[in-house]
Design a protein around this motif. Structure first.
Motif, PDB file in Angstrom:
ATOM      1  N   THR A  90     102.877 106.830 -29.272  1.00 29.45           N
ATOM      2  CA  THR A  90     102.450 108.027 -29.994  1.00 29.45           C
ATOM      3  C   THR A  90     101.776 107.658 -31.311  1.00 29.45           C
ATOM      4  O   THR A  90     101.861 106.506 -31.781  1.00 29.45           O
ATOM      5  CB  THR A  90     103.647 108.940 -30.295  1.00 29.45           C
ATOM      6  OG1 THR A  90     104.520 108.271 -31.229  1.00 29.45           O
ATOM      7  CG2 THR A  90     104.411 109.282 -29.024  1.00 29.45           C
ATOM      8  N   VAL A  91     101.159 108.644 -31.922  1.00 34.51           N
ATOM      9  CA  VAL A  91     100.499 108.437 -33.219  1.00 34.51           C
ATOM     10  C   VAL A  91     101.527 107.997 -34.259  1.00 34.51           C
ATOM     11  O   VAL A  91     101.286 107.071 -35.039  1.00 34.51           O
ATOM     12  CB  VAL A  91      99.791 109.732 -33.671  1.00 34.51           C
ATOM     13  CG1 VAL A  91      99.187 109.554 -35.067  1.00 34.51           C
ATOM     14  CG2 VAL A  91      98.713 110.135 -32.664  1.00 34.51           C
ATOM     15  N   ARG A  92     102.686 108.633 -34.263  1.00 31.50           N
ATOM     16  CA  ARG A  92     103.736 108.279 -35.229  1.00 31.50           C
ATOM     17  C   ARG A  92     104.143 106.814 -35.076  1.00 31.50           C
ATOM     18  O   ARG A  92     104.383 106.114 -36.070  1.00 31.50           O
ATOM     19  CB  ARG A  92     104.953 109.181 -35.030  1.00 31.50           C
ATOM     20  CG  ARG A  92     106.040 108.996 -36.087  1.00 31.50           C
ATOM     21  CD  ARG A  92     107.314 109.754 -35.702  1.00 31.50           C
ATOM     22  NE  ARG A  92     107.081 111.172 -35.573  1.00 31.50           N
ATOM     23  CZ  ARG A  92     107.156 112.041 -36.590  1.00 31.50           C
ATOM     24  NH1 ARG A  92     107.452 111.608 -37.801  1.00 31.50           N
ATOM     25  NH2 ARG A  92     106.952 113.339 -36.380  1.00 31.50           N
ATOM     26  N   MET A  93     104.234 106.336 -33.836  1.00 33.74           N
ATOM     27  CA  MET A  93     104.651 104.950 -33.594  1.00 33.74           C
ATOM     28  C   MET A  93     103.653 103.947 -34.164  1.00 33.74           C
ATOM     29  O   MET A  93     104.035 102.844 -34.573  1.00 33.74           O
ATOM     30  CB  MET A  93     104.844 104.708 -32.100  1.00 33.74           C
ATOM     31  CG  MET A  93     106.029 105.424 -31.493  1.00 33.74           C
ATOM     32  SD  MET A  93     106.045 105.217 -29.689  1.00 33.74           S
ATOM     33  CE  MET A  93     107.394 106.307 -29.237  1.00 33.74           C
ATOM     34  N   LEU A  94     102.374 104.303 -34.177  1.00 34.73           N
ATOM     35  CA  LEU A  94     101.393 103.421 -34.816  1.00 34.73           C
ATOM     36  C   LEU A  94     101.685 103.309 -36.303  1.00 34.73           C
ATOM     37  O   LEU A  94     101.568 102.230 -36.892  1.00 34.73           O
ATOM     38  CB  LEU A  94      99.973 103.962 -34.620  1.00 34.73           C
ATOM     39  CG  LEU A  94      99.434 104.077 -33.192  1.00 34.73           C
ATOM     40  CD1 LEU A  94      98.011 104.602 -33.222  1.00 34.73           C
ATOM     41  CD2 LEU A  94      99.494 102.750 -32.447  1.00 34.73           C
ATOM     42  N   MET A  95     102.088 104.407 -36.919  1.00 29.98           N
ATOM     43  CA  MET A  95     102.305 104.439 -38.367  1.00 29.98           C
ATOM     44  C   MET A  95     103.569 103.724 -38.796  1.00 29.98           C
ATOM     45  O   MET A  95     103.624 103.157 -39.894  1.00 29.98           O
ATOM     46  CB  MET A  95     102.358 105.896 -38.846  1.00 29.98           C
ATOM     47  CG  MET A  95     101.064 106.657 -38.682  1.00 29.98           C
ATOM     48  SD  MET A  95     101.269 108.379 -39.226  1.00 29.98           S
ATOM     49  CE  MET A  95      99.599 109.012 -39.019  1.00 29.98           C
ATOM     50  N   ASN A  96     104.618 103.733 -37.956  1.00 34.55           N
ATOM     51  CA  ASN A  96     105.886 103.113 -38.369  1.00 34.55           C
ATOM     52  C   ASN A  96     106.156 101.775 -37.679  1.00 34.55           C
ATOM     53  O   ASN A  96     107.264 101.266 -37.730  1.00 34.55           O
ATOM     54  CB  ASN A  96     107.065 104.074 -38.163  1.00 34.55           C
ATOM     55  CG  ASN A  96     107.294 104.457 -36.709  1.00 34.55           C
ATOM     56  OD1 ASN A  96     106.983 103.703 -35.787  1.00 34.55           O
ATOM     57  ND2 ASN A  96     107.869 105.643 -36.491  1.00 34.55           N
ATOM     58  N   VAL A 145      97.314  95.865 -35.347  1.00 34.96           N
ATOM     59  CA  VAL A 145      96.384  96.562 -34.456  1.00 34.96           C
ATOM     60  C   VAL A 145      96.687  98.059 -34.379  1.00 34.96           C
ATOM     61  O   VAL A 145      95.787  98.865 -34.121  1.00 34.96           O
ATOM     62  CB  VAL A 145      96.371  95.948 -33.037  1.00 34.96           C
ATOM     63  CG1 VAL A 145      95.861  94.531 -33.065  1.00 34.96           C
ATOM     64  CG2 VAL A 145      97.737  96.010 -32.384  1.00 34.96           C
ATOM     65  N   GLY A 146      97.922  98.449 -34.650  1.00 31.16           N
ATOM     66  CA  GLY A 146      98.251  99.865 -34.638  1.00 31.16           C
ATOM     67  C   GLY A 146      97.433 100.650 -35.648  1.00 31.16           C
ATOM     68  O   GLY A 146      97.055 101.804 -35.402  1.00 31.16           O
ATOM     69  N   PHE A 147      97.109 100.026 -36.757  1.00 34.42           N
ATOM     70  CA  PHE A 147      96.369 100.725 -37.803  1.00 34.42           C
ATOM     71  C   PHE A 147      94.866 100.678 -37.567  1.00 34.42           C
ATOM     72  O   PHE A 147      94.134 101.529 -38.079  1.00 34.42           O
ATOM     73  CB  PHE A 147      96.772 100.179 -39.171  1.00 34.42           C
ATOM     74  CG  PHE A 147      98.180 100.565 -39.531  1.00 34.42           C
ATOM     75  CD1 PHE A 147      98.417 101.685 -40.314  1.00 34.42           C
ATOM     76  CD2 PHE A 147      99.263  99.850 -39.054  1.00 34.42           C
ATOM     77  CE1 PHE A 147      99.713 102.072 -40.620  1.00 34.42           C
ATOM     78  CE2 PHE A 147     100.565 100.224 -39.350  1.00 34.42           C
ATOM     79  CZ  PHE A 147     100.794 101.349 -40.139  1.00 34.42           C
TER      80      PHE A 147
END
Length: 585
Positions: A90-96, A145-147
């Motif tokens: 999810t988008v949240r998982m990329l951020m945390n 890479v998430g960011f």
């Protein structure tokens, strides 16, 4: 009470020049006590860029265009991986940092005097063949890479490039007139404001451009960065709603043993300030030649930015904390330094620990290594089997069921390290509490999983022998663009040892990597440590490559996109060398 924004520029030899700013609003013009030539120097803020990419996507959340808990495939339809679990990210998982993505992509991220957009344009292609390091949401491990994917989400949803987004939707809202990326910086008047970079103290070096913008490629002056930090003050909604800022500054998990990221922030709880009832959030960043720290006390309305050429972001953080302390003390809030814990040493180790003797994969400041751990009645012994350093590190048992590091004479070391063994999910892990002193700067603490018991890997002798032979070869990076900073030290060497049969160690300027042999030409990452120690895991493959002259070489290919080829000899580049003949693959 006035808001306080402190911008610190620590250039070259880490000599600080302080530019304090007091403002009623974040977009008020900056009033400084040093020259504009000093404060207007532009630095890469490194991974502090992750707060910009998080803020950009959070703005889109505020606008109802992005949902935090939606799968990222909704916003990046072309995103695919060889691991079907990618659909759960999810988008949240990329951020945390809990996405399970494999850390970093190493191809052409850092370039000298070059702003080629390869890193951005090829990230989806690179990820398409890779596996996840963990199930999405299982634990947090620092992930660049998430960011970059957040950067792409911002672009796809907004319809503009990420650089344009920052310059239209973030920088002007916080009064930041010298903020951008290498895309705009290199081809604008801002290039004249770039901080000078030097090697070895006085040798001028080319300027470095970080091209993975969303994870590390934002450029700014120290006042610009400090002003950006002020957008996270309580009550300031110039960038984001209070709801979005609150989500960013909330720990991603209630499990205190797991890494304590917020959304974008490295930490949203700082023990030193928690003890005084003060909320502080922070983010550090490092590229090859520049380093950054942003520290924000939202309720106290204090933002501190420290940028430096050379050094480390951890030093910048200590300087930022010292400045934060000065402002708080001016307001009558005395901040006490952390003190080293004083565990009680117990003479005899319980028998249960004898079963924990064996080999362990343990993270360290220079990267992971393989250690042998043994016990006698009174002492635990840790010996590195991968660095050639035969020094045995000693630990004494403590009353809280841990082991504290001691000197040969049995006294606890100044840098206090206490480790604990824990069985979790059928595996044996090592947890470490570390109290570290940086002479003249201050102290820091950490609490995280750092190690995992090594399983036996009984590969056939033919597999072991195949990788043993690699230790006799020299390998040099060859597939990066000519301008890549990786060519500062492009070598990798391999290490095997019968003591850890079936495992391979790769040592390069990026640090050390340990992987598990699969067959004669493949190794795989294998660790499951639920922390940032598990960042940037790599698989490795040996391939035969044909050169342009028809000859063949052995290529050591990493799953992050970097490749190293074998060479029989390395040329000695003396002053007499006038020409170098290049052979390409």
């Amino acid at each position: 009470m006035d808001k306080k924004i402190l911008a610190v520029i620590a250039a070259l030899c880490m000599i600080p020049m302080i530019a304090p700013v007091s403002a009623q609003d974040a977009d008020t013009s900056v009033q400084t006590t040093v020259t504009s030539e000093q404060t207007d120097r532009i630095y890469c803020v490194g991974s502090v860029s992750k707060i910009y990419s998080t803020a950009a996507v959070m703005q889109l959340v505020d606008e109802g265009k992005v949902e935090l808990d939606a799968p990222i495939t909704e916003y990046i339809p072309d995103f695919k991986m060889a691991d079907e679990r990618y659909k759960d990210i999810t988008v949240r998982m990329l951020m945390n940092h809990s996405s399970g993505l494999p850390g970093s992509d190493g191809a052409n991220n850092d370039l000298y005097e070059d702003n080629d957009n390869y890193a951005h344009d090829h990230i989806l292609e690179s990820l398409a063949s890779r596996q996840l390091a963990a199930a999405p949401g299982e634990y947090a491990a620092y992930c660049n890479v998430g960011f970059v994917l957040l950067e792409i989400i911002a672009e796809n949803v907004s319809g503009m490039s990420f650089t344009e987004y920052i310059q239209k939707n973030i920088a002007p809202k916080v009064g930041a007139s010298h903020t951008g990326s290498a895309i705009c910086l290199m081809d604008s008047d801002m290039a004249a404001q770039q901080v000078p970079l030097y090697k070895f103290g006085s040798i001028a070096n080319d300027y470095e451009y970080q091209m993975a913008i969303g994870s590390g490629g934002v450029y700014a002056t120290a006042p610009d960065l400090a002003n950006f930090g002020s957008a996270f003050f309580t009550g300031n909604e110039s960038l984001l709603s209070e709801e979005r800022k609150s989500e960013m500054s909330t720990r991603w998990t209630d499990d205190e043993d797991l890494d304590g990221y917020g959304l974008g922030w490295d930490f949203v709880e700082d023990l030193k300030y928690q003890n005084e009832g003060i909320k502080v959030v922070g983010k550090g960043g490092d590229v090859t030649d520049m380093h950054a720290q942003l520290l924000v006390a939202p309720d106290e309305e204090i933002s501190v930015a420290v940028l430096s050429a050379n050094g480390l972001s951890s030093y910048n953080q200590l300087m930022a904390e010292a400045l934060m302390d000065v402002v708080l003390e001016e307001r009558g809030k005395e901040i006490s330094d952390l003190t080293a814990p004083e565990p009680q040493i117990v003479d005899t180790i319980p028998d249960k620990y004898m079963s924990y003797s064996g080999l362990y994969f343990i993270g360290s400041a220079v990267g992971p290594q393989i250690y042998s751990i043994t016990f006698d009645d009174a002492m635990m012994y840790k010996l590195s089997l991968t660095t050639g350093n035969s020094e045995v590190i000693k630990y004494r048992y403590t009353s809280d069921d841990g082991f504290v590091k001691v000197t040969d004479s049995g006294k606890m070391t100044t840098d206090r390290e206490t480790v604990y063994f824990e069985e979790r999910n059928g595996k044996v892990y090592i947890m470490a509490d570390q109290f570290t002193v940086a002479s003249g700067l201050g102290s820091s603490t950490s609490h995280m999983y750092v190690g995992e018991a090594l399983d036996e890997n009984p590969v056939p002798d033919s597999v072991q022998q195949s990788f043993d032979k690699l230790g006799q070869s020299k390998f040099v990076m060859y597939n990066q663009k000519y301008s890549s900073t990786d060519y500062n030290d492009p070598f990798i060497r391999t290490v095997t040892n019968e003591a850890y049969h079936g495992y391979l160690m790769g040592v390069s300027r990026r640090g050390t990597k340990v992987s598990k042999m699969v067959d004669e030409t493949h190794t795989e990452s294998f660790t499951t440590i639920p922390s940032t120690i598990n960042r940037d895991l790599l698989d490795m493959t040996l391939n035969e490559k044909t050169l342009s002259d028809g000859s063949s070489v052995l290529s050591f290919d990493m799953s992050d996109g970097s490749s190293y080829r074998s060479v029989d000899t390395l040329p000695e580049l003396t002053g007499n060398v006038k020409e170098i003949v290049l052979t390409t693959c």
